[in-house]
Design a protein around this motif. Sequence first.
Motif, PDB file in Angstrom:
ATOM      1  N   LEU A 183       3.022  15.617  39.846  1.00  0.00           N
ATOM      2  CA  LEU A 183       1.585  15.725  40.045  1.00  0.00           C
ATOM      3  C   LEU A 183       1.257  15.700  41.532  1.00  0.00           C
ATOM      4  CD1 LEU A 183       0.046  13.456  37.250  1.00  0.00           C
ATOM      5  CD2 LEU A 183       0.261  15.944  37.313  1.00  0.00           C
ATOM      6  N   MET A 184       0.338  16.568  41.940  1.00  0.00           N
ATOM      7  CA  MET A 184      -0.111  16.637  43.332  1.00  0.00           C
ATOM      8  C   MET A 184      -1.636  16.528  43.367  1.00  0.00           C
ATOM      9  SD  MET A 184       2.240  19.741  44.840  1.00  0.00           S
ATOM     10  CE  MET A 184       1.394  20.935  43.820  1.00  0.00           C
ATOM     11  N   ARG A 185      -2.133  15.898  44.404  1.00  0.00           N
ATOM     12  CA  ARG A 185      -3.593  15.796  44.563  1.00  0.00           C
ATOM     13  C   ARG A 185      -4.169  17.145  44.988  1.00  0.00           C
ATOM     14  NH1 ARG A 185      -4.045  11.051  48.770  1.00  0.00           N
ATOM     15  NH2 ARG A 185      -2.203  12.161  49.517  1.00  0.00           N
ATOM     16  N   GLN A 186      -5.206  17.583  44.273  1.00  0.00           N
ATOM     17  CA  GLN A 186      -5.857  18.848  44.609  1.00  0.00           C
ATOM     18  C   GLN A 186      -6.867  18.644  45.728  1.00  0.00           C
ATOM     19  OE1 GLN A 186      -6.414  21.912  41.194  1.00  0.00           O
ATOM     20  NE2 GLN A 186      -7.283  20.005  40.474  1.00  0.00           N
ATOM     21  N   LEU A 187      -6.957  19.620  46.606  1.00  0.00           N
ATOM     22  CA  LEU A 187      -7.970  19.579  47.657  1.00  0.00           C
ATOM     23  C   LEU A 187      -9.363  19.740  47.055  1.00  0.00           C
ATOM     24  CD1 LEU A 187      -6.199  21.808  50.317  1.00  0.00           C
ATOM     25  CD2 LEU A 187      -6.670  19.371  50.523  1.00  0.00           C
ATOM     26  N   CYS A 188     -10.308  19.007  47.597  1.00  0.00           N
ATOM     27  CA  CYS A 188     -11.702  19.137  47.150  1.00  0.00           C
ATOM     28  C   CYS A 188     -12.196  20.541  47.515  1.00  0.00           C
ATOM     29  CB  CYS A 188     -12.576  18.075  47.817  1.00  0.00           C
ATOM     30  SG  CYS A 188     -14.336  18.268  47.478  1.00  0.00           S
ATOM     31  N   PRO A 189     -12.645  21.334  46.549  1.00  0.00           N
ATOM     32  CA  PRO A 189     -13.069  22.706  46.858  1.00  0.00           C
ATOM     33  C   PRO A 189     -14.341  22.766  47.694  1.00  0.00           C
ATOM     34  CG  PRO A 189     -13.586  22.156  44.580  1.00  0.00           C
ATOM     35  CD  PRO A 189     -12.773  21.016  45.122  1.00  0.00           C
ATOM     36  N   HIS A 190     -15.084  21.652  47.777  1.00  0.00           N
ATOM     37  CA  HIS A 190     -16.349  21.655  48.499  1.00  0.00           C
ATOM     38  C   HIS A 190     -16.176  21.413  50.001  1.00  0.00           C
ATOM     39  CE1 HIS A 190     -18.411  21.703  44.662  1.00  0.00           C
ATOM     40  NE2 HIS A 190     -17.683  20.684  44.266  1.00  0.00           N
TER      41      HIS A 190
END
Length: 576
Positions: free
Chosen positions: A461-468
């Motif tokens: 599992l990897m942390r996703q970048l905030c799209p905002h």
Amino acid sequence: MVSPLVSEPQAQFRHSFDRLGELLIRDQIITREQLKEAKDREQNGAGFFPEIIMNIASMTPHDFGPYLEEATSFPFVDLTDMEIDRELAATLPESLVSEKQILPFREIGGTVLLAMADPLNLATLDIVRTKFTQRVEPYMALPNDINEAIKRAYESRSKTDVLIDEIQSEADQAEAGASEDLLQQSEEAPIVRLVNSIISGAVVAGASDIHIEPQQGSIRVRYRIDGIMSEQMKLPASSLSACVSRLKVISGMDISERRRPQDGRFSTRSEQGGDYDVRISIMPTIHGEKACMRLLEKANSLAKMDRLGFFPEQQKTFERFVRRPHGIVLVTGPTGSGKSTTLYAALQSINDSTKNINTVEDPVEYKLAGINQMQVNHKIGVTFASGLRTLVRQDPDVILVGEIRDKETAETSIQAALTGHLVLSTLHTNDAPGALIRLQNMGVEPFLISSAVTGVLGQRLMRQLCPHCRELYEPKIDEAMAIGLDVSRGDVPVLARPVGCRRCGGRGTKGRTAAVEIMSMTESLRQLVLNGATGAELTLQAVSEGMTTMRQSALRKALNYQVSAAEILRVFSEDE
């Protein structure tokens, strides 16, 4: 609300504000009639000129900021969705920041960034500089945004402080000793509100776990958010007994037992309306009892296959595995890599009235409609192996074994797969080919492995970048090489990195996604297993046959701006 300082910055910025109007007219954003309207409103005391003209132009602070920077020569900061550094803000009294309309919002490289409605107010700057040893750099911000940011930075903090003060006051009046006293304290309003606040805070933050940890002289409260521990608050040590007692009461534990570990669970509803199951474990430490809570949201219990982070071709292959009538499908990865979530999604995708689906789990994390689930109970002899033997006699079509931990469970699972059942299970290995080696190390014969295993899925599992708020940038060559990108031709691809905003709690990341590799058991791989091949040889063969490794999946997500280079290095550093 009109700020008492509005007249001063407007007077000092008069020339700059005239230039601001001309810039907006130049780019045909407003007309001269609208500029005159803004000036008229300003003279009538309607507020801060930039805010007036921004509203007339129907612009967002993000789009308006560059014009304000060009007009005033001060950097502009949009505080609307920014997570404020509360510890930094607390350096200044709330009364001072409210009166002067200033707010220290972030520290970068030893420099405190200070939002000001009036960056030309040197007297205020001098006051602030006496409070910090670091260099202070003024930024221009809109007064209303500063006021809202001050509320976010100080009000939440003050509520917690007031609650802690109440608890400390009551703790000073009562001695925590007898069980009756602890029970009474655990039912009193301040401690109830504190426990509720800790749990609701975790829900809002999207945490999976809460840790209440006694330290020397204090209690540390930490949340696990997207797999990473994050400290949230410190509580007085005197509140520990009442806090833990409250958790014991609501989870059905023995409140008088403080020498042995205890486990329990309870259900709760958040202020946002979500229903949660909470599993809690309490253990004694040298400073007192430590509590760890796992939050499981009932509404999110059934993950969908298309939301796990698989690429389309990977999802298609995995669905083909789990729709076969027999064979064993393994999901591998370290602890906390989402293996159970993947298996639940697989079960849900094939769950219908024509199949008899049974599971043996430790523990049963989510209750799945239409599926028969058995809980492991070592105290009465119900293990994975014994439970699996029982399930085989239940006329199953599909069996899920929570984890293969020993030779007996492995051999029973494989025999079930060879006799016409679909078996799904997990193993703790670093990659997909390693699962086959692990089974051999458990003592399972290679011919059984090669015959029974249909496919293996490995994941992290990897942390996703905030799209905002993610920011695109061109990495340095050494950074690109460190994560495995090909830069031999001198071309460095654009990547994204975290920034932090209100939507993601200032972390720059929001949610997690899986980096996946799927290995199909081909004839060549079966032959390698029979010949006693190593994990490295199995990997080379699988890659030559088209398997995308977890690392390659991660790189593909980095190039799609889903994850950062730093996250890839964090997740895969142990493989180096």
